[in-house]
Design a protein around this motif. Structure first.
Motif, short mmCIF file in Angstrom:
data_model
loop_
_atom_site.label_atom_id
_atom_site.label_comp_id
_atom_site.label_asym_id
_atom_site.label_seq_id
_atom_site.Cartn_x
_atom_site.Cartn_y
_atom_site.Cartn_z
N MET A 187 41.36 25.52 46.21
CA MET A 187 42.03 26.62 46.91
C MET A 187 41.28 27.94 46.67
O MET A 187 41.03 28.70 47.61
N ILE A 188 40.91 28.20 45.43
CA ILE A 188 40.17 29.42 45.11
C ILE A 188 38.83 29.42 45.82
O ILE A 188 38.42 30.43 46.42
N ALA A 189 38.12 28.29 45.80
CA ALA A 189 36.82 28.19 46.46
C ALA A 189 36.95 28.45 47.96
O ALA A 189 36.12 29.16 48.55
N ALA A 190 37.96 27.89 48.59
CA ALA A 190 38.16 28.06 50.04
C ALA A 190 38.45 29.52 50.38
O ALA A 190 37.92 30.06 51.36
N LYS A 191 39.27 30.17 49.58
CA LYS A 191 39.60 31.58 49.84
C LYS A 191 38.38 32.46 49.63
O LYS A 191 38.13 33.38 50.43
N LEU A 192 37.61 32.19 48.59
CA LEU A 192 36.39 32.95 48.35
C LEU A 192 35.40 32.71 49.49
O LEU A 192 34.76 33.66 49.97
N ALA A 193 35.26 31.48 49.93
CA ALA A 193 34.35 31.17 51.03
C ALA A 193 34.73 31.92 52.30
O ALA A 193 33.86 32.40 53.04
N LYS A 198 43.06 45.04 47.14
CA LYS A 198 43.80 45.71 46.09
C LYS A 198 44.78 44.80 45.35
O LYS A 198 45.13 45.07 44.21
N SER A 199 45.22 43.73 45.98
CA SER A 199 46.19 42.84 45.32
C SER A 199 45.55 42.03 44.20
O SER A 199 46.25 41.35 43.46
N GLY A 200 44.25 42.10 44.08
CA GLY A 200 43.55 41.47 42.96
C GLY A 200 43.68 39.96 42.94
O GLY A 200 43.61 39.30 43.97
N ALA A 201 43.87 39.43 41.73
CA ALA A 201 43.91 37.98 41.53
C ALA A 201 44.99 37.31 42.37
O ALA A 201 44.85 36.15 42.76
N ALA A 202 46.05 38.03 42.68
CA ALA A 202 47.13 37.46 43.47
C ALA A 202 46.63 36.95 44.82
O ALA A 202 47.19 35.99 45.36
N TYR A 203 45.57 37.55 45.35
CA TYR A 203 45.00 37.07 46.61
C TYR A 203 44.60 35.60 46.49
O TYR A 203 44.82 34.81 47.40
N PHE A 204 44.02 35.23 45.37
CA PHE A 204 43.54 33.86 45.17
C PHE A 204 44.64 32.91 44.72
O PHE A 204 44.51 31.70 44.88
N LEU A 205 45.72 33.44 44.15
CA LEU A 205 46.73 32.59 43.53
C LEU A 205 48.03 32.46 44.31
O LEU A 205 48.82 31.56 44.05
N GLU A 208 47.75 35.18 53.06
CA GLU A 208 48.00 35.26 54.51
C GLU A 208 48.14 36.71 54.96
O GLU A 208 47.58 37.09 55.99
N ARG A 209 48.89 37.50 54.20
CA ARG A 209 49.09 38.90 54.57
C ARG A 209 47.76 39.67 54.53
O ARG A 209 47.43 40.40 55.46
N VAL A 210 46.99 39.50 53.47
CA VAL A 210 45.71 40.21 53.34
C VAL A 210 44.73 39.73 54.41
O VAL A 210 44.04 40.55 55.03
N ASP A 211 44.67 38.43 54.66
CA ASP A 211 43.76 37.92 55.70
C ASP A 211 44.11 38.50 57.07
O ASP A 211 43.21 38.84 57.85
#
Length: 191
Positions: free
Chosen positions: A33-39, A111-118, A124-127
């Motif tokens: 999940m983290i890898a996909a979001k970072l990609a 700005k949401s930091g680590a929460a974006y990945f977790l 969804e909101r940030v994207d």
């Protein structure tokens, strides 16, 4: 191999201990999940760079940008590369610290930091916000100026502006059609 900035305990930022009670399957899923979001973030940045005619981001440029933002070494190019794959060189899933994910997000302006990945809801909101900002990149300088000027108008007046823009688009489309002439010809063909 440098897997990232070492903390006081000697562990690298991409090589922390497994979350207490987490199964191997859950750890692998979190890593994917983290890898996909970072990609997705890297892909979005690559598209923007191509649009501007600049270079695509590399793990090194991403790590350098994040470390410059932090004012110290908080992540390495190898850590970025490993997090993008979702696997350590040993084949185990990655398990970055919250601090690493926090800096990673900040490096992409989130700005949401680590929460974006977790947190999928935050992702969804940030994207969605990033998609909106990206679509603004296709506006001309005049379009941006118009949007900024219109931003203070009431909802009723925005409806009028929207209707006016729609009508102007119709008029311009009709003018282009008339210039092309019948069946798409330009009207300037020699007889």
């Amino acid at each position: 191999m440098d897997n990232g900035a070492n903390g006081a305990n000697g562990n690298s930022d991409a090589d922390e201990t497994q979350v207490a009670g987490e199964t191997d399957v859950a750890a692998a899923e979190r890593s994917r999940m983290i890898a996909a979001k970072l990609a997705r973030l890297v892909e979005r940045e690559t598209r923007e760079a191509a649009r501007r005619g600049g270079p695509a981001p590399s793990p090194r440029s991403i790590a350098d940008r994040i470390c410059a933002l932090a004012g110290r070494k908080v992540i390495s190019k190898d850590t970025v590369r490993i997090l993008l794959t979702g696997r350590k060189p040993t084949g185990e899933p990655t398990n970055p610290t919250v601090d690493t994910l926090d800096w990673l997000a900040k490096g992409f302006g989130i700005k949401s930091g680590a929460a974006y990945f977790l947190d999928d809801a935050i992702t969804e909101r940030v994207d969605a916000q990033l998609d909106q900002v990206s679509s603004l990149g296709t506006l001309t300088r005049e379009g941006v100026t118009l949007a900024m000027r219109a931003s203070g108008l009431s909802a009723d007046h925005m409806t009028v502006v929207d209707a006016l823009v729609t009508r102007l688009q119709e008029i311009e489309a009709g003018a282009r059609d008339r210039v092309r002439g019948p069946e798409g010809s330009s009207g300037s063909e020699a007889e």
